[in-house]
Write a protein that holds these residues in place. Structure first.
Motif, PDB file in Angstrom:
ATOM      1  N   MET A 138      41.354  46.445  44.207  1.00 33.20           N
ATOM      2  CA  MET A 138      40.313  46.045  43.249  1.00 33.20           C
ATOM      3  C   MET A 138      40.897  45.881  41.847  1.00 33.20           C
ATOM      4  SD  MET A 138      36.962  48.124  44.542  1.00 33.20           S
ATOM      5  CE  MET A 138      35.879  47.488  43.266  1.00 33.20           C
ATOM      6  N   ILE A 139      41.818  46.764  41.473  1.00 35.79           N
ATOM      7  CA  ILE A 139      42.461  46.661  40.163  1.00 35.79           C
ATOM      8  C   ILE A 139      43.289  45.381  40.090  1.00 35.79           C
ATOM      9  CG2 ILE A 139      44.213  47.700  38.659  1.00 35.79           C
ATOM     10  CD1 ILE A 139      43.099  50.452  39.669  1.00 35.79           C
ATOM     11  N   GLN A 174      34.774  53.936  35.026  1.00 34.76           N
ATOM     12  CA  GLN A 174      34.283  53.110  36.125  1.00 34.76           C
ATOM     13  C   GLN A 174      35.452  52.532  36.932  1.00 34.76           C
ATOM     14  OE1 GLN A 174      32.646  49.250  35.113  1.00 34.76           O
ATOM     15  NE2 GLN A 174      31.108  49.455  36.734  1.00 34.76           N
ATOM     16  N   ILE A 175      36.425  51.970  36.247  1.00 36.27           N
ATOM     17  CA  ILE A 175      37.579  51.391  36.940  1.00 36.27           C
ATOM     18  C   ILE A 175      38.338  52.470  37.699  1.00 36.27           C
ATOM     19  CG2 ILE A 175      39.784  50.197  36.624  1.00 36.27           C
ATOM     20  CD1 ILE A 175      38.453  48.807  34.166  1.00 36.27           C
ATOM     21  N   LYS A 176      38.557  53.620  37.084  1.00 41.37           N
ATOM     22  CA  LYS A 176      39.267  54.713  37.751  1.00 41.37           C
ATOM     23  C   LYS A 176      38.504  55.207  38.977  1.00 41.37           C
ATOM     24  CE  LYS A 176      41.977  56.480  33.888  1.00 41.37           C
ATOM     25  NZ  LYS A 176      42.190  57.597  32.963  1.00 41.37           N
ATOM     26  N   SER A 177      37.182  55.136  38.943  1.00 39.56           N
ATOM     27  CA  SER A 177      36.386  55.627  40.078  1.00 39.56           C
ATOM     28  C   SER A 177      36.541  54.745  41.311  1.00 39.56           C
ATOM     29  CB  SER A 177      34.902  55.728  39.690  1.00 39.56           C
ATOM     30  OG  SER A 177      34.309  54.444  39.631  1.00 39.56           O
ATOM     31  N   TRP A 178      37.006  53.518  41.130  1.00 42.16           N
ATOM     32  CA  TRP A 178      37.212  52.636  42.280  1.00 42.16           C
ATOM     33  C   TRP A 178      38.260  53.206  43.222  1.00 42.16           C
ATOM     34  CZ3 TRP A 178      38.038  47.510  39.149  1.00 42.16           C
ATOM     35  CH2 TRP A 178      36.825  47.117  38.575  1.00 42.16           C
ATOM     36  N   LYS A 179      39.279  53.865  42.669  1.00 41.31           N
ATOM     37  CA  LYS A 179      40.380  54.414  43.461  1.00 41.31           C
ATOM     38  C   LYS A 179      40.948  53.378  44.438  1.00 41.31           C
ATOM     39  CE  LYS A 179      38.667  59.137  43.200  1.00 41.31           C
ATOM     40  NZ  LYS A 179      39.378  59.478  42.012  1.00 41.31           N
ATOM     41  N   SER A 180      41.053  52.153  43.942  1.00 46.50           N
ATOM     42  CA  SER A 180      41.494  51.054  44.787  1.00 46.50           C
ATOM     43  C   SER A 180      42.465  50.152  44.042  1.00 46.50           C
ATOM     44  CB  SER A 180      40.285  50.230  45.239  1.00 46.50           C
ATOM     45  OG  SER A 180      40.702  49.028  45.852  1.00 46.50           O
TER      46      SER A 180
END
Length: 84
Positions: free
Chosen positions: A74-75, A65-71
């Motif tokens: 956001m991280i 889920q975190i990797k899908s942000w590609k941001s």
């Protein structure tokens, strides 16, 4: 206990998102040791965020889920990260 974690390297100014059922400190030690792969590019990785889960499957879902942000923004927000 399974974890999803985010580590940061000041040397290359990058984050790495992963999950493990190993001891979290041992896992970071492995990232900082000689090996092949993305984290081999630096040896100053530090933990900036950790979440615990009941199963490794839950930890891996959160990692994806975190990797899908590609941001990066956001991280950084998730980690309350300030690079000083």
């Amino acid at each position: 206990m399974p974890y999803t974690y985010i580590i940061y390297s000041r040397t290359i100014d990058r984050f790495y998102i992963g999950s493990t059922s190993d001891d979290i400190n041992e896992r970071v030690r492995k990232h900082n040791s000689k090996h092949k792969g993305y984290t081999a590019r630096a040896n100053d990785w530090t933990i900036v965020h950790v979440e615990t889960f009941n199963t490794i499957q839950q930890a891996r879902l959160r990692e994806r889920q975190i990797k899908s942000w590609k941001s990066r923004a956001m991280i950084e927000r998730l980690c309350n990260f300030k690079n000083s």
